[in-house]
Write an enzyme that holds these catalytic residues in place. Structure first.
Site: not given
Ligand code: ITT
Length: 181
Positions: A8-10, A36, A65, A140-141, A160
């Site tokens: 769900s994560n673009e 999950e 994940d 992101f994140g 990255k």
């Molecule tokens: P999906 O499960 O639908 O794939 P999600 O965003 O919920 O999407 P995760 O459960 O794997 O994904 O959660 C991972 C969290 O860690 C999420 O908040 C991401 O923003 C963060 N994250 C993962 N990889 C990252 C990265 O490369 N850079 C920054 N934050 C990251």
């Protein structure tokens, strides 16, 4: 070669698509949320999620994940990274880290691939530091607070993808796929 990626994560998808190009793999996005299970082990969570999803998706697919593990916080937020990012976010993490000298942290990514019969997993890890302030606009994140060689992931842009946990996990996965055909 084509393979389906459920997320769900673009931000994740964009990176995976770009890394796929480097390996000649065409990554198609199946944009959806999925259940999950909770747990303390990313590999177990990813495997179980893929197994549950396989009841609904006919063709081979993979999920990924990932999580941020902070040394001084005993690995928090780890498997709870998604929830923690949506709730307290980067500001909240920096607040928890105020006055903390040990800034060591790592990102972990686990890919779980459903090949039509079973789940296979591939892991990648990258070590870095939690920055003292939010820096950078890309990615992101947690990218704006994760420092690698002096720059945050959000300041690195495409660089990255050369070193990230995701790249390291995908490298193993795409290598595996290549040997399958
Ligand atoms: P999906 O499960 O639908 O794939 P999600 O965003 O919920 O999407 P995760 O459960 O794997 O994904 O959660 C991972 C969290 O860690 C999420 O908040 C991401 O923003 C963060 N994250 C993962 N990889 C990252 C990265 O490369 N850079 C920054 N934050 C990251």
């Amino acid at each position: 070669m084509r393979v389906y990626f459920v997320t769900s994560n673009e931000g994740k998808f964009v990176e995976v698509r770009e890394i796929g190009k480097m390996y000649g793999v065409d990554v198609e996005w199946l944009r959806r949320r999925y259940l999950e299970p909770q747990g303390s082990d990313l590999r177990e969570i990813a495997s179980l999620s893929a197994k549950i999803l396989s009841n609904e998706i006919e063709k081979p697919f993979f999920i990924e994940d990932s999580g941020l593990f902070i040394n001084a916080l005993k690995g928090f937020p780890g498997p709870y990274s998604s929830f923690v990012f949506k709730t307290i976010g980067n500001e909240g993490i920096l607040k928890l880290m105020e006055g903390v000298e040990d800034r060591k942290a790592y990102f972990l990514a686990v890919i779980a691939f459903w090949d039509g019969e079973k789940v296979l997993t591939f892991e990648g890890k990258v070590e870095g530091l939690i920055s003292r302030e939010i820096r950078g606009k890309m990615g992101f994140g947690f990218d704006p607070i994760f420092e690698y060689n002096g720059k945050t992931f959000a300041e690195m842009g495409d660089e990255k993808n050369e070193v990230s946990h995701r790249r390291r996990a995908l490298e193993k996965f795409f290598e595996y796929l290549r040997n399958m055909v």
